[in-house]
Design an enzyme around this catalytic site. Structure first.
Site, short mmCIF file in Angstrom:
data_model
loop_
_atom_site.label_atom_id
_atom_site.label_comp_id
_atom_site.label_asym_id
_atom_site.label_seq_id
_atom_site.Cartn_x
_atom_site.Cartn_y
_atom_site.Cartn_z
N TRP A 152 1.04 -1.29 -0.05
CA TRP A 152 0.31 -0.15 -0.29
C TRP A 152 0.90 1.33 -0.12
O TRP A 152 0.84 2.37 -0.67
CB TRP A 152 -0.67 0.05 1.42
CG TRP A 152 -1.52 1.60 1.06
CD1 TRP A 152 -3.11 1.60 1.01
CD2 TRP A 152 -1.71 2.07 2.20
NE1 TRP A 152 -3.63 2.82 1.60
CE2 TRP A 152 -2.61 3.73 1.76
CE3 TRP A 152 -0.44 2.91 2.89
CZ2 TRP A 152 -1.59 4.71 2.39
CZ3 TRP A 152 -0.32 3.90 3.30
CH2 TRP A 152 -1.44 5.12 2.83
N HIS A 153 1.61 1.57 0.68
CA HIS A 153 2.98 2.25 0.45
C HIS A 153 3.36 2.71 -0.60
O HIS A 153 3.90 3.85 -0.22
CB HIS A 153 3.79 2.20 2.41
CG HIS A 153 3.42 2.39 3.36
ND1 HIS A 153 2.72 0.80 4.07
CD2 HIS A 153 3.38 2.98 4.07
CE1 HIS A 153 2.49 1.72 5.49
NE2 HIS A 153 2.53 2.57 5.67
N GLY A 154 3.70 1.64 -1.29
CA GLY A 154 4.54 2.05 -2.82
C GLY A 154 4.93 1.07 -3.48
O GLY A 154 4.50 -0.01 -3.55
#
Lengths: 362, 484
Positions: free
Chosen positions: B344-346
């Site tokens: 989700w973060h990257g």
């Protein structure tokens, strides 16, 4: 992911918390903090003026390294207005780019006057757009004084100098002096957030004071950047730096060739527009303004360049006459007395001072 | 638009008085908040307003369709369409480049001449079908700021509506306001419809306490961002820009500083967001609760980015089965949730590894944390330091530009000499002061009372104001989490 059973499902415990720290004040306490903040913003610069030793001696000029310290400039201009009869305002020509403190225009004017009567309020790199901002925001303590304002036509010698062309690789000097929203300056590009910050700095002395602290005590850097370069040091005032920037030799010995500048049209010149504004602001404040136009190094101009220069010069003088502004047009100095297109060497300054002194009759 | 810039102050100085005038009329209030929120978001890139509007509109319509559906199958169909559209946009803008690069690399390794086209070609090709010249519109895929936040917020509404735990929102404007509410639009907290929508349905009351608390939250957040996060970034960026030129102490300190930088940056944003919302009479959820004093990894995730942790718990971990079907399944669910949280973060392998490390750490420590020895014999401070060390180590993968660079940092930490790191003393003092404060604040009542004393709180506020006014550099540095 937190350790909770499926039964718990909800997340009431964190969301129910309002704060994760104790920094929480009541409305009354915030009111007190508000007053304290106002006191800090209004009082700190004044208190600092009392605490910081600043005793400009004869032939003082703002050190080159502190050229972006407008709070210091404002402080000096107020002090100069109290102590001196006449203030000489302008860019590096007034400041004395290629000469020592004791060889500037003001020094020779003081010699002729036989005492400390002229103050050097030159600031390096202040083209007319910046000069207008400097006068408007940082010279407001100068009222009902004699002011000699120098007009350097070099700043209108090309669309680039006239700030009409944007070049990303050539940022403008003194952006914090410029008009941020109007008139628009094509060469100056900045995001709106920073422009608003600059406008606030121009109007709130506290902001220019904090900048003064950075300029004077932290090597012209903000404190965080300074600590990165001096991780274990304590900041200190560095005193007045040396003042000769370039070798004091003439333009011909430098090997500079004649130029035919791409002079802008006077009617559309941004710099000329800002210069007029600067003169008007000074006059509006009750000052007796004398404008010195040049002397430009006409020896360095080709025939074509000279025609453009004369067109600009004629236009400038005509406007000054029309406005009834007192002005001087010193004679061109001998070629070897120029260091470049507009800066005289020491002998040039002495000659220029004699010219101004004889014409002003003081 | 960034909270800590003058543009925002001007923006808020216009928005707030009008808001105060119109808030008694719910329709006008929502319309005004929606206009303000779209202006706030469009300030960065107005083109992406279309995306924000589009995803919101689809979710709004899907929930209306759900409500009118008589069968559960049809309801599910509308939910799937909503999820596909949200994940589709998120996938295209955030992950398409990553997927294309990796698939193409794999095809190359396998000796195939097949290649996936550049993701930017898809919309251009589609537009070409309508007669537009090729590559006329898009030249590269730019990640819209905060897309992961607003799509997740919007999705929580459709999922909750599908589950029947919230009521359908009938006002389109109010729904648009809910998704785009400017204080938390681009970096959270990811609000649930059950919390924010009811607040948008009535005229918010704004008490003296709301104003005071809002100011307190905003100041702390502002200080965290401008005075701390952006300051630490100077050292972190210098070291991580070229880790091969730095020795172990500098790399360790830069990693430590990054751990604090990202905490100050992100929690500073949410503090400001909550402060702004609070002065408008809205209560947003707490998103950070002193995560670096956590005594276990589970505890850490209950304190770090709480709105995302709970989102994944509610919409992924529990639907996967949670801890209901035996130990093995519990660990599988935990592992999957953590890895997906990393992604989700990257869109990079570094984030995948970061997620995997946390997943492995969580699985391994869960049993340890349940033992009587760990619970009762290991001092709290040791537990806190262990968790902090582990979390800080994993930040290497979060911060590094590539796996190669992360590995370089790790290897140099263990293999290079100890030389002067030239880490600013002021940075160290600030970090230790904050850490000490958090320990005091969360420890026994006696010390807690000390930091709760009025003179202490006043002194802290005065210190922050003076520091911000005189010492901190003016900043227009974006928040780290904007890229997510």
């Amino acid at each position: 992911m937190s350790e909770q059973t499926n039964d718990a499902r909800g997340h009431a415990e964190p969301s129910a918390l309002a704060f994760s720290n104790g920094v929480r004040l009541s409305g009354r306490q915030w009111l007190g903090i508000g007053f304290l903040t106002i006191a800090l913003v209004t009082g700190a610069p004044a208190l600092w003026r009392q605490a910081e030793r600043f005793e400009p001696g004869p032939d003082y000029r703002i050190p080159y390294e502190l050229g972006n310290d407008y709070w210091l400039y404002a402080r000096y201009s107020r002090l100069a207005a109290e102590r001196y009869d006449t203030l000489v305002v302008g860019d590096s020509v007034v400041w004395g780019e290629y000469v020592r403190r004791g060889q500037t225009l003001c020094h020779y004017l003081n010699e002729l006057a036989g005492g400390e009567r002229f103050a050097n309020l030159g600031l390096d790199g202040t083209y007319p757009a910046a000069l207008a901002g400097l006068i408007e925001h940082y010279v407001d303590g100068v009222r009902d004084k004699n002011v000699i304002l120098h007009c350097n036509l070099l700043w209108m010698s090309s669309p680039r100098e006239d700030l009409q062309v944007y070049r990303p690789d050539q940022p403008v000097n003194h952006p914090r002096l410029l008009a941020q929203f109007w008139p628009q300056i094509p060469r100056y590009q900045e995001i709106v957030a920073n422009r608003i910050g600059i406008v606030i700095e121009q109007h709130v002395p506290f902001c220019s004071w904090t900048n003064h602290l950075q300029q004077a005590y932290f090597d012209q850097k903000d404190v965080p950047s300074w600590t990165l370069e001096h991780p274990y040091d304590v900041p200190a005032f560095h005193g007045l730096p040396p003042t000769v920037r370039y070798e004091p030799i003439s333009w011909t010995r430098r090997g500079i060739e004649k130029k035919d500048y791409d002079w802008v049209e006077p009617e559309t010149s941004l710099q000329w527009r800002f210069f007029r504004h600067a003169a008007e602001v000074l006059k509006r404040r009750g000052n007796h303004v004398t404008i010195v136009v040049g002397p430009f190094n006409e020896h360095m101009l080709t025939a074509e360049g000279l025609r453009g220069y004369q067109r600009m010069h004629t236009h400038v003088v005509a406007w000054l006459e029309k406005q009834g502004l007192r002005h001087l047009e010193p004679a061109v100095l001998p070629s070897e007395e120029y260091a470049d297109a507009s800066h005289p060497l020491a002998t040039g300054y002495a000659r220029l001072a004699r010219g101004i002194w004889s014409r002003t009759g003081r | 638009m960034l909270f800590h810039t003058w543009v925002f102050f001007v923006f808020f100085a216009i928005v707030y008085p009008v808001y105060l005038l119109v808030r008694r009329d719910n329709r006008l209030m929502n319309l005004w908040l929606m206009i303000a929120s779209y202006t706030f978001y469009g300030w960065w890139n107005p083109n992406y307003l279309l995306l924000l509007f589009g995803t919101s509109a689809i979710d709004y319509v899907m929930v209306l369709f759900m409500e009118r559906s008589r069968s559960q199958r049809t309801r599910k169909l509308w939910l799937i369409i909503s999820l596909v559209s949200n994940f589709g946009f998120l996938g295209y803008f955030k992950y398409s480049g990553f997927i294309t690069d990796n698939v193409n690399a794999l095809l190359y390794q396998l000796g195939s001449s097949l290649r996936l086209p550049d993701p930017v070609s898809y919309p251009n090709t589609m537009l070409g079908l309508f007669g537009a010249p090729p590559e006329a519109f898009f030249t590269k895929v730019v990640l819209p700021i905060g897309i992961s936040f607003h799509t997740f917020q919007s999705m929580s509404y459709t999922i909750d509506a599908y589950r029947g735990t919230i009521q359908t929102e009938r006002s389109f404007i109010r729904f648009l306001t809910f998704v785009s509410f400017f204080p938390q639009l681009v970096a959270g907290p990811i609000e649930r419809a059950s919390n924010l929508l009811p607040q948008l349905q009535k005229a918010p009351t704004i008490s003296r306490h709301d104003l005071a608390d809002g100011l307190s939250l905003f100041l702390v957040g502002f200080f965290k961002k401008v005075a701390l996060a952006d300051y630490l970034a100077l050292y972190v960026d210098k070291v991580y820009a070229d880790p091969a030129h730095f020795q172990a102490p500098a790399l360790i300190l830069a990693t430590l500083a990054f751990g604090w930088q990202i905490y100050f940056d992100f929690s500073g944003y949410t503090d400001m967001a909550r402060g702004i919302a609070r002065v408008m009479g809205f209560h947003l959820m707490l998103n950070f609760n002193n995560p670096y004093i956590a005594t276990g990894l589970g505890d850490f995730w209950a304190r770090w980015h709480i709105s995302l942790s709970t989102w994944f718990k509610d919409y992924l971990y529990y639907p996967l089965g949670g801890n209901r079907h035996g130990t093995l399944n519990t660990y599988r669910n935990m592992f999957l949730t953590m890895v997906i949280s990393g992604i989700w973060h990257g869109a990079a392998w570094t984030f995948v590894i970061w997620g995997v490390l946390h997943a492995v750490g969580r699985v391994l420590t869960r049993e340890l944390e349940r033992t009587a020895f760990y619970r009762e014999r290991v001092p709290t401070l040791v537990k806190q330091l262990l968790v902090f060390t582990f979390v800080t180590f994993t930040w290497i993968f979060f911060r590094a530009q590539s796996l190669h660079e992360a590995w370089l940092v790790v290897s140099r930490i263990f293999l290079t000499a100890w030389t002067d790191p030239r880490f600013p003393l002021l940075m160290l003092v600030l970090i230790l002061a904050v850490w000490l404060y958090e320990f005091l604040y969360t420890s026994a009542q006696v010390t807690r009372r000390l930091v709760d004393l009025v003179p202490v709180r006043l002194a802290l506020v005065i210190f922050m104001i003076v520091y911000l006014a005189i010492v901190a550099q003016p900043s227009t540095k974006a928040f780290i989490y904007f890229q997510f």
